[in-house]
Design an enzyme around this catalytic site. Structure first.
Site, PDB file in Angstrom:
ATOM      1  N   GLU A  62       0.716  -0.695  -0.059  1.00 22.24           N
ATOM      2  CA  GLU A  62       0.009  -0.033   0.571  1.00 22.24           C
ATOM      3  C   GLU A  62       1.071   0.852  -0.151  1.00 22.24           C
ATOM      4  O   GLU A  62       0.430   2.367  -0.651  1.00 22.24           O
ATOM      5  CB  GLU A  62      -0.619  -0.516   1.044  1.00 22.24           C
ATOM      6  N   HIS A 131     -10.999  -5.343   7.273  1.00 24.24           N
ATOM      7  CA  HIS A 131     -12.282  -5.225   6.359  1.00 24.24           C
ATOM      8  C   HIS A 131     -13.474  -4.339   6.852  1.00 24.24           C
ATOM      9  O   HIS A 131     -14.176  -4.465   6.755  1.00 24.24           O
ATOM     10  CB  HIS A 131     -12.539  -6.811   6.149  1.00 24.24           C
TER      11      HIS A 131
END
Lengths: 329, 392
Positions: A62, A131
């Site tokens: 990321e 998540h």
């Protein structure tokens, strides 16, 4: 008017497609955004039509996604980064808050980083840990970033294009539990002169109390307003849309009229956006308030296991309960 | 400190006359074109057999020497200014002049550089007024040059973050079709030995490799990350990391301006010709502190510093110029005089740098502005104005 009924996810996809068509410098990058079309299929079909130089499948890191996008932005591109899930943004946090947010400032305006960081955020889909998080306060606290969230398909379609066209670096929070909800989308809506990106909007007028929400909680707030109306209370629901900078003009006007306010968000309450909003309303509307501004939020726990997330997340009943309390003062 | 590379000899081609595979015995394998004694080596072989050489005119040799001296003097002036309280901090490049001037002069006009906060020598080579970084360290601004105009990005203080920016920029160069041929563009990313431990640097290696980015990673291994020696960062020579990522790596004598130039020019040309990234480890030594805030006598021994003093980049260039009769004493005197004049001038200008207007802190937070910030600015201005005419 070319109005179609689309899901919020498809509206985003259509908005991204429009942005790719309109500006050859727009590039989409992230993990699995190409052939797969993203794990939520938000970029579905875009690599097929625009090629792998415009829709770039990246290595799985990321910080690398955001850091290389910074370089692309310096080069003159307009990168739209997808972070696959909210809880995965943290490895990129340094690049976002130390680099993306500050380069324009550090360069005294000579360097612009016109990038969008798309993050599916929030819970309610029964996912495993990492998540379902709501990291908005981390980014809203950082000067130099703008943070917005859409709540319906029309806004999704327009706001993503507005965000991409803006020279400000923007964290674009997508309410993942609402990806599949449908609504009308005017596909010819202009992006330049439509509802500006950084503006709140009254989505249900009312007179008795003001309910503030953004992203996934707008639907919850509207449902609560419908239920409250059956009890004879008219709630005014405002979709904040922009979390940094906050657009509280309509909020102040509303609270001065209703005298009561409830702020709703999924993120933990401690130092969340609700705290800031409550403080600001108190400063600006003190003499109009009939009761303290109340917050309905997630708890100050890590996001819990999915089987108890319905209890963690603010729902219609918790919002109605808070509304009742504001009338109890 | 890293040890020599015993495997290198086995891979070595038989050296041609005046061609050298590695530096003197006891040194780690590195590309060298100018020995510490000022002897020229015509050709040096890299680990992959690449032949490195330079072909400068006498004027160009003298120009490189002038760069080295000027950069050292300006750096010394900045260090002195910090000691006198005129700068909040200074990150000295003392000892690293050759690595910076060599690589900086190897850049073509169209190439883009992404520096750390210590690349004052590269900045100088890019034609930027050397006062620019002093504003950052004095606290009157955050570095004032235009990165796009000079093709030299802002100083980056977070360790290694700029390597990803360089990689993305280089990807953009390729996407713009600006690779291939002499007029192609290349990108260089500067970082130190400590940065090689960072995730961002390793991610940038991955990205640059898989996207074949026209990028040169230029690691100045100055042996210490503040107080932590190289062996706290790595157990293999840094240049060999490149192999694992799928691109070439080479170690150059970072105190040798000629070799630093040669390997950088070669790597940049490869990048601009579409051959992708490479890693250069410029093996050098930071003679001073990491910044003016630390005390190197706490973490390193005097004999080590003395050993490196003997490899000084300027002394060896001077010896070479003298032996080859490329320059005489009057030239050296003239360069010293120029350096003195420029440093005095720099000092005067630093002392004359005005403090910024307090309200300027609100400038440039957002390209498109922010109503909230506008309101804060207005309130702050009003507050400041309330003091006008008072004793405050």
């Amino acid at each position: 008017m070319a109005t179609e009924t689309l899901t919020l996810g498809k509206a985003l996809n259509t908005g991204l497609r429009r942005a790719l068509e309109n500006d050859p410098k727009v590039v989409i990058m992230g993990e699995d955004v190409g052939k797969l079309g993203g794990v939520f299929r938000i970029t579905d079909g875009l690599q097929k039509d625009f090629g792998d130089q415009r829709v770039i499948d990246t290595p799985l890191a990321e910080s690398g996604i955001i850091g290389t996008a910074v370089g692309l932005a310096i080069r003159g591109f307009r990168p739209v980064c997808e972070i696959q899930f909210d809880g995965f943004v943290y490895p990129a946090y340094d690049q976002i808050v130390s680099q993306v947010a500050k380069m324009h400032y550090r360069s005294q305006g000579k360097v612009r980083i016109p990038m969008v960081i798309r993050i599916p955020f929030g819970g309610g889909i029964g996912a495993v840990e990492h998540h379902s998080e709501s990291p908005e306060a981390y980014f809203a606290h950082t000067a130099g970033l703008k943070v917005v969230s859409c709540a319906n398909p029309q806004d999704a379609y327009v706001m993503i294009q507005q965000a991409i066209a803006s020279d400000d670096p923007i964290v674009f929070l997508e309410p993942k539990r609402r990806y599949w909800e449908k609504g009308p989308v005017d596909l010819e809506a202009p992006i330049a002169d439509a509802y500006p990106l950084h503006s709140a909007r009254v989505v249900r007028p009312g007179t008795d109390a003001t309910v503030l929400a953004y992203g996934p909680m707008v639907r919850t707030a509207l449902d609560a307003a419908t239920a409250a109306a059956e009890d004879g209370r008219e709630l005014e629901v405002i979709d904040l849309r922009t979390l940094s900078p906050l657009d509280l003009t309509a909020v102040y006007e509303s609270v001065r009229r209703t005298g009561r306010c409830v702020v709703v968000h999924e993120a933990p309450g401690n130092l969340g956006l609700g705290s800031e909003i409550a403080a600001r309303i108190t400063e600006e509307c003190f003499y109009s308030l009939e009761s303290p501004v109340l917050r309905v939020t997630g708890f100050d726990t890590p996001y819990p296991a999915a089987r108890v997330e319905e209890e963690y997340l603010p729902d219609l009943d918790r919002v109605l309960d808070a509304v009742d309390r504001t009338f109890g003062w | 400190m890293a040890k020599g590379d015993p495997g290198a000899a086995a891979r070595s081609k038989r050296a041609a006359p005046r061609t050298r595979r590695a530096a003197a015995a006891g040194e780690p394998e590195l590309v060298q074109l100018l020995t510490p004694e000022g002897e020229r080596i015509e050709t040096a072989l890299g680990p992959d057999g690449t032949e490195y050489r330079v072909d400068f005119t006498d004027e160009e040799y003298r120009g490189l020497y002038r760069d080295l001296v000027l950069v050292r003097k300006l750096d010394a002036e900045a260090t002195a200014l910090q000691r006198q309280g005129e700068l909040g901090l200074w990150a000295s490049l003392l000892g690293q002049e050759a690595a910076q001037v060599g690589s900086g002069r190897a850049l073509r006009t169209q190439d883009m550089a992404f520096p750390t906060y210590r690349e004052h020598g590269v900045l100088y080579c890019r034609g930027i007024d050397p006062i620019m970084p002093l504003g950052l360290f004095r606290g009157v601004d955050q570095g004032g040059w235009d990165p796009n105009e000079f093709k030299f990005n802002m100083y980056t203080i977070v360790i290694g973050a700029q390597t990803l920016h360089a990689t993305g920029y280089a990807m953009g160069v390729a996407m713009d079709g600006k690779t291939g041929g002499e007029d192609g563009e290349a990108v260089i990313a500067y970082f130190g030995d400590g940065a090689t431990s960072q995730g961002d640097v390793n991610e940038s290696f991955v990205w640059a490799s898989v996207f074949n980015a026209p990028l040169v990673f230029f690691c100045q291994n100055n042996q210490y990350a503040i107080s932590e020696p190289l062996e706290r960062q790595t157990r293999v020579p840094l240049y060999r990391r490149a192999g694992g990522f799928g691109f070439p790596g080479v170690r150059v004598d970072g105190n040798d301006v000629l070799a630093s130039y040669a390997v950088t020019r070669h790597a940049l040309d490869n990048a601009r010709n579409g051959q992708g990234p490479s890693l250069i480890e410029a093996y050098t030594y930071r003679m001073g502190a990491h910044t003016t805030s630390d005390d190197p006598t706490r973490y390193r021994i005097a004999s080590e510093v003395e050993a490196w003093q003997a490899k000084d980049p300027i002394a060896r260039m001077k010896a070479f110029l003298t032996k080859q009769k490329i320059a005489d004493e009057s030239f050296f005197t003239e360069v010293d005089e120029q350096a003195r004049t420029e440093s005095v001038h720099l000092r005067e200008r630093v002392l004359a740098m005005p403090d910024p207007q307090p309200v300027s802190m609100f400038d440039h937070v957002y390209p498109n502005g922010s109503p909230e910030l506008d309101e804060q600015r207005a309130r702050f201005s009003q507050y400041m104005e309330s003091f006008e005419g008072s004793a405050h």
